[in-house]
Design a protein around this motif. Sequence first.
Motif, mmCIF file in Angstrom:
data_model
loop_
_atom_site.group_PDB
_atom_site.id
_atom_site.type_symbol
_atom_site.label_atom_id
_atom_site.label_comp_id
_atom_site.label_asym_id
_atom_site.label_seq_id
_atom_site.Cartn_x
_atom_site.Cartn_y
_atom_site.Cartn_z
ATOM 1 N N ALA A 15 0.829 -1.210 0.000
ATOM 2 C CA ALA A 15 0.000 0.000 0.000
ATOM 3 C C ALA A 15 0.861 1.256 0.000
ATOM 4 N N LEU A 16 1.939 1.251 0.770
ATOM 5 C CA LEU A 16 2.797 2.427 0.874
ATOM 6 C C LEU A 16 3.709 2.610 -0.340
ATOM 7 N N ALA A 17 3.851 1.580 -1.155
ATOM 8 C CA ALA A 17 4.748 1.648 -2.309
ATOM 9 C C ALA A 17 4.247 2.598 -3.389
ATOM 10 N N ASP A 18 2.965 2.908 -3.364
ATOM 11 C CA ASP A 18 2.383 3.733 -4.419
ATOM 12 C C ASP A 18 2.253 5.194 -3.967
ATOM 13 N N PRO A 19 2.765 6.139 -4.772
ATOM 14 C CA PRO A 19 2.692 7.559 -4.370
ATOM 15 C C PRO A 19 1.269 8.085 -4.239
ATOM 16 N N LEU A 56 -7.223 -0.770 -1.378
ATOM 17 C CA LEU A 56 -5.930 -1.365 -0.999
ATOM 18 C C LEU A 56 -5.465 -0.842 0.368
ATOM 19 N N LEU A 57 -5.708 0.441 0.628
ATOM 20 C CA LEU A 57 -5.370 0.988 1.947
ATOM 21 C C LEU A 57 -6.209 0.334 3.042
ATOM 22 N N GLU A 58 -7.464 0.087 2.730
ATOM 23 C CA GLU A 58 -8.352 -0.561 3.706
ATOM 24 C C GLU A 58 -7.938 -2.017 3.920
#
Length: 112
Positions: A15-19, A56-58
């Motif tokens: 999730a964190l890999a995407d800006p 995806l964050l959820e």
Amino acid sequence: MIEGEPTDDDRVFKALADPTRRKLLDRLHERNGRTLGELCEAMEMTRQSVTQHLGLLEDANLISTVRRGREKLHFINPVPLHDVYERWVRKFEMDRLALLHDLKGRLEGKKS
């Protein structure tokens, strides 16, 4: 856990890999409890794309949602970020901080 199935850490890192997802988290950090419409305002993409990123964050448990009437409010959940920090960052900081403490003592002429 089933072999080959993503772990909680895997989901958080993905999730964190995407800006775009990091930008959504930044927006929620600025003001928590935003609607999809509010989150879409600063994004240069369709509502459907923002919804997919929020999904995806959820899935990574980085956000939670609450229904308020017809609205769905999005809230940041910092716990998975803290877990990643504790496991992957903090242990590396401890040695560095201890070295800096020792260096400070030596520069000031104190015994550590």
